[in-house]
Write a protein that holds these residues in place. Structure first.
Motif, short mmCIF file in Angstrom:
data_model
loop_
_atom_site.label_atom_id
_atom_site.label_comp_id
_atom_site.label_asym_id
_atom_site.label_seq_id
_atom_site.Cartn_x
_atom_site.Cartn_y
_atom_site.Cartn_z
N UNK A 1 0.82 -1.20 0.00
CA UNK A 1 0.00 0.00 0.00
C UNK A 1 0.85 1.25 0.00
N UNK A 2 0.23 2.42 -0.19
CA UNK A 2 1.02 3.66 -0.21
C UNK A 2 1.78 3.92 1.09
N UNK A 3 1.22 3.52 2.23
CA UNK A 3 1.95 3.69 3.48
C UNK A 3 3.23 2.87 3.48
N UNK A 4 3.16 1.64 2.95
CA UNK A 4 4.35 0.80 2.88
C UNK A 4 5.42 1.44 2.00
N UNK A 5 4.99 2.04 0.90
CA UNK A 5 5.95 2.67 -0.01
C UNK A 5 6.60 3.90 0.63
N UNK A 6 5.83 4.63 1.41
CA UNK A 6 6.43 5.77 2.12
C UNK A 6 7.47 5.30 3.14
N UNK A 7 7.13 4.27 3.89
CA UNK A 7 8.07 3.77 4.89
C UNK A 7 9.35 3.25 4.24
N UNK A 8 9.21 2.55 3.11
CA UNK A 8 10.38 2.02 2.41
C UNK A 8 11.26 3.15 1.91
N UNK A 9 10.65 4.18 1.31
CA UNK A 9 11.43 5.32 0.83
C UNK A 9 12.14 6.02 1.97
N UNK A 10 11.45 6.21 3.07
CA UNK A 10 12.05 6.89 4.22
C UNK A 10 13.21 6.10 4.79
N UNK A 11 13.03 4.80 4.86
CA UNK A 11 14.10 3.94 5.40
C UNK A 11 15.33 3.97 4.51
N UNK A 12 15.11 3.99 3.21
CA UNK A 12 16.22 3.89 2.26
C UNK A 12 16.89 5.22 1.95
N UNK A 13 16.12 6.32 2.03
CA UNK A 13 16.72 7.58 1.61
C UNK A 13 16.25 8.81 2.33
N UNK A 14 15.53 8.63 3.44
CA UNK A 14 15.11 9.79 4.22
C UNK A 14 14.19 10.72 3.47
N UNK A 15 14.25 12.01 3.83
CA UNK A 15 13.31 12.98 3.26
C UNK A 15 13.52 13.16 1.77
N UNK A 16 14.76 13.05 1.28
CA UNK A 16 15.00 13.22 -0.16
C UNK A 16 14.26 12.14 -0.95
N UNK A 17 14.29 10.92 -0.46
CA UNK A 17 13.59 9.83 -1.14
C UNK A 17 12.08 10.02 -1.08
N UNK A 18 11.58 10.54 0.03
CA UNK A 18 10.16 10.79 0.13
C UNK A 18 9.72 11.88 -0.85
N UNK A 19 10.49 12.94 -0.95
CA UNK A 19 10.14 14.01 -1.88
C UNK A 19 10.15 13.49 -3.33
N UNK A 20 11.08 12.63 -3.63
CA UNK A 20 11.11 12.01 -4.95
C UNK A 20 9.85 11.17 -5.18
N UNK A 21 9.42 10.44 -4.16
CA UNK A 21 8.21 9.64 -4.27
C UNK A 21 7.00 10.53 -4.51
N UNK A 22 6.90 11.64 -3.79
CA UNK A 22 5.77 12.55 -3.97
C UNK A 22 5.79 13.16 -5.37
N UNK A 23 6.98 13.53 -5.83
CA UNK A 23 7.06 14.10 -7.18
C UNK A 23 6.60 13.10 -8.24
N UNK A 24 6.94 11.85 -8.05
CA UNK A 24 6.61 10.84 -9.07
C UNK A 24 5.10 10.68 -9.23
N UNK A 25 4.34 10.98 -8.19
CA UNK A 25 2.90 10.88 -8.28
C UNK A 25 2.22 12.14 -8.73
N UNK A 26 2.99 13.22 -8.88
CA UNK A 26 2.39 14.53 -9.20
C UNK A 26 2.67 15.00 -10.60
N UNK A 27 3.50 14.29 -11.34
CA UNK A 27 3.84 14.71 -12.69
C UNK A 27 3.41 13.63 -13.67
N UNK A 28 2.40 13.92 -14.46
CA UNK A 28 1.91 12.95 -15.43
C UNK A 28 2.96 12.63 -16.49
N UNK A 29 3.86 13.54 -16.73
CA UNK A 29 4.82 13.36 -17.83
C UNK A 29 6.13 12.79 -17.38
N UNK A 30 6.26 12.45 -16.10
CA UNK A 30 7.55 11.96 -15.60
C UNK A 30 7.45 10.54 -15.11
#
Length: 369
Positions: A340-369
């Motif tokens: 689920x999305x919560x699992x993906x957030x936890x995984x990103x945070x564990x692997x890369x902290x806030x930078x990885x989380x921001x990347x995850x958020x960006x990936x869901x907000x840009x239709x062209x990326x």
């Protein structure tokens, strides 16, 4: 499955979003600037309670494709606008950082009144969600629908739980947003009402006694809309991806269609013991899809996807009729594969902290990326 005019039943999605600083990941008070810079005629963009939040709503839709096009267009346009201003448009039920900082309330009289009345409860109210409206023929039918879909509320929250982090820490809950929501004066799942008049009388009494400011202040996880002829399901956290928001919405519409069919066939409403729905939802907020869920009707506890499959089986006919079965199966397959999305957030945070989380958020907000 069709509405009273013989058309596919209309639905709409309201999505809320957070604006986060692109470097620190902290909430950023940029909603006014973003809204000013976006063509609101093309992409309806509205203020929310805090200056770090904004929202949009699809038009009334009859197909998943309409809803998806609307939300993708919004996210892509607004995300790019936010990026130019040093912010990230994030679809997370809560910000991962900064929740301990008191939020700046949008300078709107109603919001200022809520802040005054709710005091410390409102001071850190960064929660954002995905709300689904589905048309119903009457207020009487609406209260019956709310009763009849109550069994599946734990599943709907487990599917969409997307707020595991608060102030940089793993809360141990998949949806900490839901838990925070229990601090509001009227929260959880609504009680059963005999008809629409009894529902309206109950809300009026809550307003008259000062418990609620107005009908829009009612924070039940499902309610009759104060402004539209709809049932509004408000249980879901904001979703990382547009496709997940839309798939969730068509499941909700299918459940409403099924409930209306049961009413037409004079099938009795489910009889549920006191507290069982709210208790089962609480477990879903904690476990998400990672563990067990409780079925409030049969009072058993089963693996999460067993209950998911149980729910989907009840609306297969509705989803097949609307040609959304394949979309929903792909959505569920993705959740089984990636978590689920919560699992993906936890995984990103564990692997890369806030930078990885921001990347995850960006990936869901840009239709062209």
């Amino acid at each position: 499955m069709l509405d009273e005019q013989g058309n596919p039943r209309g639905f709409g999605i309201e999505e809320e979003y957070l604006l986060l600083d692109a470097k620190t990941g902290m909430p950023a008070n940029g909603a006014e600037q973003v809204i000013r810079d976006v063509d609101s005629a093309a992409q309806p963009t509205e203020h929310e309670f805090l200056a770090s939040q904004l929202e949009t709503a699809t038009p009334v839709c009859t197909t998943a494709e309409e809803a998806e096009s609307s939300l993708r267009g919004f996210r892509d346009t607004v995300a790019q606008t936010a990026e130019r201003q040093g912010m990230v448009l994030a679809s997370s039920g809560l910000p991962p950082l900064g929740g301990d900082t008191e939020g700046t309330v949008t300078p709107k009289s109603r919001y200022q009144l809520i802040r005054e009345e709710m005091r410390g409860v409102a001071a850190h109210q960064y929660a954002i969600g995905t709300h689904v409206h589905v048309a119903v023929p009457s207020r009487d039918a609406g209260v019956e629908v709310i009763d009849r879909i109550s069994r599946w509320m734990p599943v709907l929250l487990a599917l969409t739980a997307n707020s595991p982090l608060w102030c940089g820490n793993d809360t141990g809950f998949a949806s900490w947003r839901y838990i925070q929501g229990l601090m509001w004066p009227i929260s959880g799942y609504p009680p059963s009402f005999a008809d629409g008049a009894q529902y309206e009388d109950a809300v009026a009494r809550l307003i008259d006694t000062g418990v609620l400011i107005d009908a829009g202040h009612l924070t039940w996880t499902a309610r009759l809309s104060a402004n539209y002829p709809t049932v509004e399901v408000r249980i879901a956290d904001a979703q990382l991806e547009v496709g997940e928001s839309v798939a969730f919405a068509v499941i909700v519409r299918a459940l409403v269609n099924r409930a209306l069919r049961e009413i037409a066939e004079s099938i009795p409403r489910p009889q549920l013991g006191p507290g069982i729905v709210d208790g089962a939802i609480w477990i879903a907020a904690r476990n998400g899809l990672r563990s067990d869920l409780t079925d409030p009707v049969v009072a058993d506890t089963v693996p999460a996807f067993t209950l998911v499959d149980r729910m989907i089986a009840t609306v297969e006919e509705e989803l097949q009729f609307s040609e959304e079965w394949d979309r929903v199966q792909q959505y569920l397959d993705g959740l089984r594969e990636r978590g689920g999305p919560a699992d993906r957030q936890l995984l990103a945070h564990e692997n890369g902290g806030i930078d990885a989380l921001l990347k995850l958020y960006r990936s869901g907000s840009h239709a062209s990326r």
